[in-house]
Design a protein around this motif. Sequence first.
Motif: not given
Length: 200
Positions: A72, A61, A36
């Motif tokens: 995230p 992602l 990420k």
Amino acid sequence: MVSDTQPAPRPIALGVFLIVAGVVGWYAAFSLTIEKFITLTNPTEALGCDFSPLVQCRANLESWQGSLFGFPNPVIGLAAWIAPVVVGVALLAGARFARWFWVAFNIGVVAALAFVIWLINQSVFVLGTLCPWCMVTWAATIPLFWAVTLYNLREGNLPAPERVRLVASALYGWIPALTIGSYLVVAVIAQLRLDVLGSL
């Protein structure tokens, strides 16, 4: 007067499994977090987990499903996967937890499985991808659910009729088979929806 009641044996196998599952799940979350960061700092750089349009991490992602709570999803894993490791180490050290603790821990495990089922659904039916590190997380969460839930039912930590406890006790030794069966269900769904074999 000495009591004839012997303390219940320590669940050593469960403790070892919790540590292994926690470490595997945490490593998957850590790897996804690194990927990420790469998408944020260098959007054009290829990710190490992107193998094909079907097997990749980037789509997951960068989707809203990958940041369901505004950050995230792997960050959740970095925090949550510590719990089974700590519980497993404590069990190996001889700790004995109160019933309320096992209930709370089981609720957390059920919530993790529910989240994973939702992610599987979104990945297969909406995004049309199979994220490698996500699948490692799925693979760790599914047996975690079976092991913790069946253990708690067997030991009476979860309120259930005696018949349910007996069934859980019988199934406890079949956790590997239950896990493989669960994996097969996910694999069949993915194959029917995405034709994984045809894309190889």
